[in-house]
Motif scaffolding. Structure first.
Motif, mmCIF file in Angstrom:
data_model
loop_
_atom_site.group_PDB
_atom_site.id
_atom_site.type_symbol
_atom_site.label_atom_id
_atom_site.label_comp_id
_atom_site.label_asym_id
_atom_site.label_seq_id
_atom_site.Cartn_x
_atom_site.Cartn_y
_atom_site.Cartn_z
ATOM 1 N N LEU A 79 11.351 -111.014 53.139
ATOM 2 C CA LEU A 79 10.374 -111.758 53.920
ATOM 3 C C LEU A 79 9.195 -110.897 54.361
ATOM 4 N N VAL A 80 9.452 -109.689 54.777
ATOM 5 C CA VAL A 80 8.351 -108.814 55.215
ATOM 6 C C VAL A 80 7.376 -108.584 54.071
ATOM 7 N N GLN A 81 7.892 -108.333 52.866
ATOM 8 C CA GLN A 81 7.029 -108.146 51.700
ATOM 9 C C GLN A 81 6.304 -109.444 51.331
ATOM 10 N N SER A 82 6.984 -110.584 51.499
ATOM 11 C CA SER A 82 6.374 -111.880 51.180
ATOM 12 C C SER A 82 5.181 -112.161 52.086
ATOM 13 N N ILE A 83 5.372 -111.898 53.374
ATOM 14 C CA ILE A 83 4.276 -112.079 54.322
ATOM 15 C C ILE A 83 3.143 -111.107 54.002
ATOM 16 N N GLY A 84 3.498 -109.878 53.662
ATOM 17 C CA GLY A 84 2.493 -108.886 53.286
ATOM 18 C C GLY A 84 1.699 -109.296 52.064
ATOM 19 N N GLU A 85 2.354 -109.942 51.122
ATOM 20 C CA GLU A 85 1.632 -110.404 49.931
ATOM 21 C C GLU A 85 0.604 -111.469 50.288
ATOM 22 N N ALA A 86 0.968 -112.382 51.180
ATOM 23 C CA ALA A 86 0.014 -113.402 51.620
ATOM 24 C C ALA A 86 -1.188 -112.762 52.311
ATOM 25 N N GLU A 87 -0.917 -111.767 53.154
ATOM 26 C CA GLU A 87 -2.016 -111.056 53.822
ATOM 27 C C GLU A 87 -2.910 -110.350 52.810
#
Length: 451
Positions: A79-87
């Motif tokens: 999830l942390v990486q997923s949110i980072g990808e959106a950013e």
């Protein structure tokens, strides 16, 4: 129902299915994109389109939590990486919005006859994008955002496993103010993709995916005289040549190999270490890889059961041919594959020239720069590379001799929103990101005025 479906790779649960587009729906999508190009793109200014892209950038970041949750369940990214990808997708879109007027400024030519002459960069028309599952937002943002600003319109075919993120991205561009038809998502079949490429209203195609898919699309695009950009596989090297800090080298080797659970085209898949460092590096690398935890979110499941079967078969083939596992057991639990290290690989083995798309590193020992370069260039792929070498002049000299599109010196993770990305050989052709990426589907139109 069609084959577009959200199947949570962590559980195997099918959450929702989506029907494949009808042939009439495909024609409607192309017609809408063509209408948006002729009635909107050609009549708006670059500044107006860039302003809409800035709104899209803001929305990527505002919706990062929701967007992150979507791809976490679609393809298993932590999830942390997923949110980072959106950013990061928002950052990419903003970079194009802020730099577009400079990057696309008229290019004045100093010509022999003195007549006023310049090149203006404009859109070509409707561009087809075929995007992969491993970076569902990032890959789309770096393709669609610059093209929309340039003045092209987009028909987007996303991976079959990413229907929710595909719809979420389409909604972002619509909510940012891009008109109907400027960005159109289609749940197309492979046969329908061929139909889209053949359509005279389509002026280009960009694919990020496998070597096999790239070869098929390139053949079709060539047949119909369409501009094509391909970002395909990779088996990047991580060269440890000279360093006083082995811990730094190990840290970046782990990061380069484990980004996105090893499912990155430019991941550091082949770790090549000079003999004088090999034993120390290997022991520390083994400990670091063995210490990664699925429960702690250090990595996620592989994206699908098919991906897990494929990687397991490749590793089993390597073991059968004489390679050794230093870490790992090639015994996935569902789609959770234990991070692994393969050693004692020879050129006679299939894995020597394969891409391992998952958390499996290959490690090699070399005794000279020449041997390292030869090994690096033995791959059919040529995407990126990382060179760890305290002597920067030596590092650059080695980088000059690598058959790759990118050389990062001193660290992994040197990609950036305004840094061009792409490779050579079977890693494809063309570039994305940066000014070069914005120019790939530009009509470089010549203006010339009589005296």
């Amino acid at each position: 129902m069609g084959k577009y479906a959200v199947i949570n790779p962590a559980t195997g649960e099918t959450i929702k299915e989506y029907p494949t587009a009808t042939d009439a729906g495909i024609q409607d999508a192309i017609a809408a994109a063509q209408k948006a190009y002729t009635e909107w793109s050609r009549k708006t200014t670059l500044a107006e389109r860039a302003a809409l892209a800035q709104k899209a950038a803001d929305l990527f970041r505002e919706r990062k939590e929701t967007l992150g949750a979507i791809i976490n369940r679609e393809m298993g990214k932590p999830l942390v990486q997923s949110i980072g990808e959106a950013e990061f997708s928002g950052d990419i879109t903003e970079v194009f919005a802020k730099n577009a007027e400079e990057w696309l400024a008229d290019e004045v030519l100093d010509v022999e006859d003195g007549l006023r002459t310049f090149i203006r960069h404009q859109g070509l028309g409707v561009i087809l994008g075929i995007m992969p599952w491993n970076y569902p937002y990032y890959q789309v943002a770096r393709f669609a955002s610059p093209n929309l600003i340039l003045g092209n319109t987009i028909v987007l075919k996303h991976a079959e496993s990413c229907p929710e993120s595909a719809l979420a991205i389409e909604q972002i561009y619509r909510d940012a103010g891009f008109p109907e038809g400027a960005y159109v998502n289609v749940f197309a079949s492979h046969e329908q993709v061929s139909t889209i490429i053949a359509d005279d209203r389509i002026q280009g195609v960009s694919l990020t995916g496998s070597e096999r898919a790239g070869a098929i699309v390139a053949e079709q695009a060539g047949k119909y005289l369409k501009k094509c950009v391909l970002e395909l596989g990779g088996s990047d090297v991580f060269l440890v040549l000279e360093t006083d800090n082995i811990d730094h080298a190990v840290k970046h080797a782990v990061a380069g190999r484990m980004e996105n659970t090893g499912q990155a085209c430019n991941g550091s898949k082949r770790i090549v270490v000079m003999d004088k460092y090999f034993d120390e590096f290997t022991e520390k690398f083994k400990a670091a890889i063995a210490g990664l935890s699925y429960e702690n979110g250090d990595f996620g499941p592989l994206s699908s059961a098919g991906a897990t079967r494929g990687l397991s078969a490749q590793v089993q083939g390597a073991l059968a041919q004489g390679a050794k596992l230093l870490v790992g057991d090639n015994d996935p639990k569902g789609n959770v594959y234990t991070p692994s290290i393969l050693a004692e690989i020879t050129p006679a083995m299939d894995v020597y020239s394969q891409e391992l798309f998952g958390p499996v590193a290959q490690i090699y020992k070399v005794s000279s720069d020449e041997e390292a370069i030869e090994l690096a260039n033995a791959s059919p792929y040529g995407l990126g590379s990382i060179v760890i070498c305290d002597d920067l002049e030596r590092a650059e000299k080695v980088g000059n001799q690598l058959d790759v599109g990118m050389v990062f010196i001193g660290a992994s993770g040197l990609e950036g929103a305004d840094i061009p990305f792409g490779g050579v050989k079977k890693s494809g052709y063309g570039r994305e990101l940066g000014k070069g990426g914005m120019m790939e589907f530009a009509n470089k139109k010549l203006f010339r005025f009589a005296g």
